[in-house]
Design an enzyme around this catalytic site. Structure first.
Site, PDB file in Angstrom:
ATOM      1  N   ASP A   1      59.724  80.998 -15.263  1.00  0.00           N
ATOM      2  CA  ASP A   1      61.132  81.341 -15.331  1.00  0.00           C
ATOM      3  C   ASP A   1      61.313  82.658 -14.574  1.00  0.00           C
ATOM      4  O   ASP A   1      60.326  83.341 -14.250  1.00  0.00           O
ATOM      5  CB  ASP A   1      61.547  81.474 -16.798  1.00  0.00           C
ATOM      6  CG  ASP A   1      63.004  81.829 -16.965  1.00  0.00           C
ATOM      7  OD1 ASP A   1      63.837  81.216 -16.290  1.00  0.00           O
ATOM      8  OD2 ASP A   1      63.305  82.726 -17.776  1.00  0.00           O
TER       9      ASP A   1
ATOM     10  N   ASP B   1      64.439  85.462 -14.820  1.00  0.00           N
ATOM     11  CA  ASP B   1      64.948  86.629 -15.530  1.00  0.00           C
ATOM     12  C   ASP B   1      64.216  86.809 -16.856  1.00  0.00           C
ATOM     13  O   ASP B   1      64.175  85.896 -17.684  1.00  0.00           O
ATOM     14  CB  ASP B   1      66.450  86.473 -15.779  1.00  0.00           C
ATOM     15  CG  ASP B   1      67.119  87.791 -16.092  1.00  0.00           C
ATOM     16  OD1 ASP B   1      66.457  88.838 -15.980  1.00  0.00           O
ATOM     17  OD2 ASP B   1      68.309  87.784 -16.455  1.00  0.00           O
TER      18      ASP B   1
END
Length: 339
Positions: free
Chosen positions: A19, A21
């Site tokens: 992922d 952020d």
């Protein structure tokens, strides 16, 4: 094969998915140890990036990652629009006119796959595809609702959403995400879209297929989207505590949102991972993880040894609570486990 006690989370893995952020960066800054750890992993296996953000193109995401010091190209980035277009292609004929609610991150993918983009329900679109962009207005949502209105006795045209994240982090704080915009259209038309992004499995399936992987590992920072989605896609997962969710959320995670591994930071990809071990001690249960030890006596969960690190203690505490067979709200949990 390495002994169980010396195995690292990357042993046997043929693709690392991350992922963005909270895992790679927070705002404009890289997460501590993330860039060097990912670059180290990329020396032996491919690395891919998964993002629900539909407002940016894969090219722009790759440029951002390169600017942080990572080796990433557009093909290494899997966006929710890319997963959504796979779903859309299964629902409508090639070359169909599609009503798009969103920005360039979405329209570019729709056009690349040979579909015609429209913004008006009056063009009789074959489907609606919806993703977040700051420019999305009431008028855009209204056009989607007009297009999706089903004729009497009919089901209406297909509706695909890139993701349903309720919030999106912005420089000034947390703002409404695509989920709130999808909900507005849902309220108007009385039905729900097919969703491509996390926590649905479509985006994970798209990533695994692109890299041809058979044993991927996904790293995220949110239990309700990242880890739940990986579990739905039957992918091993790691929650890293550098983003949204922390110890309190980990201990309370439901059975569908529990990761394979718990990391303090990404350096632990390469460190031996001591799996929690449970043993009976009289009428109690004792769980150890590395040098940390947690005892469960009745409904009381107590620390017996804090161990060498906070992450070892959290691993032991999480295993003790997850295997208790009792909801966390019915347990008396030592506050030091989640403080």
């Amino acid at each position: 094969m390495p002994e169980a006690a010396s195995r690292t989370p990357l042993d046997g893995v043929d693709l690392l998915l991350a992922d963005l952020d909270g895992v790679v960066y927070t705002g404009p800054n890289p997460v501590p140890y993330a860039v060097e750890s990912i670059n180290r992993a990329q020396e032996t296996i491919p690395v891919g990036y998964i993002t629900n953000n539909a407002s940016r193109t894969a090219v722009s995401v790759a440029e951002l990652l390169t600017g942080l010091g990572l080796r990433a190209g557009a093909d290494d980035v899997v966006t929710s629009p890319q997963a959504a277009i796979v779903l859309l292609a299964e629902l409508v004929p090639p070359g169909s006119t599609i009503l798009v609610v969103g920005g360039e991150g979405l329209t570019s993918v729709v056009e690349e796959h040979g579909f015609r983009v429209t913004r008006s329900a009056e063009d009789s679109p074959a489907a609606v595809i919806q993703g977040f962009h700051p420019s999305v207005s009431w008028a855009d949502l209204a056009e989607a609702a007009y297009a999706l209105r089903a004729p009497a006795g009919g089901e209406g045209i297909p509706w695909v959403a890139t993701n349903t994240d309720w919030t999106i982090p912005q420089a000034r704080g947390v703002a409404p995400g695509n989920g709130t915009l999808v909900s507005a259209v849902h309220t108007a038309v009385g039905r729900l879209p097919v969703v491509a992004g996390k926590p649905e499995r479509a985006i994970f399936d798209t990533a695994v297929a692109r890299f041809g992987a058979s044993a991927p590992l996904f790293v995220g920072d949110r239990l309700d989207t990242d880890i739940l989605g990986a579990n739905r896609a039957d992918i091993r997962s790691a929650l890293v505590l550098t983003g949204i969710d922390g110890p309190k959320q980990v201990l309370a995670a439901d059975a569908n949102s529990r990761p394979t591994y718990l990391f303090g930071d990404l350096r632990e990809l390469f460190e031996p991972y001591a799996e929690p071990v449970e043993k009976a001690d009289g009428g109690d249960r004792v769980v150890t993880a590395g040098t940390a030890r947690v005892r469960v006596a009745g409904n009381a969960v107590r620390i017996e040894d804090e161990g060498a690190s906070e992450i070892e203690l959290l691993r032991a505490g999480a295993a003790a609570i997850w295997n208790a067979g009792t909801p966390i709200y019915a347990l008396d949990v030592d506050p030091a486990l989640y403080s």
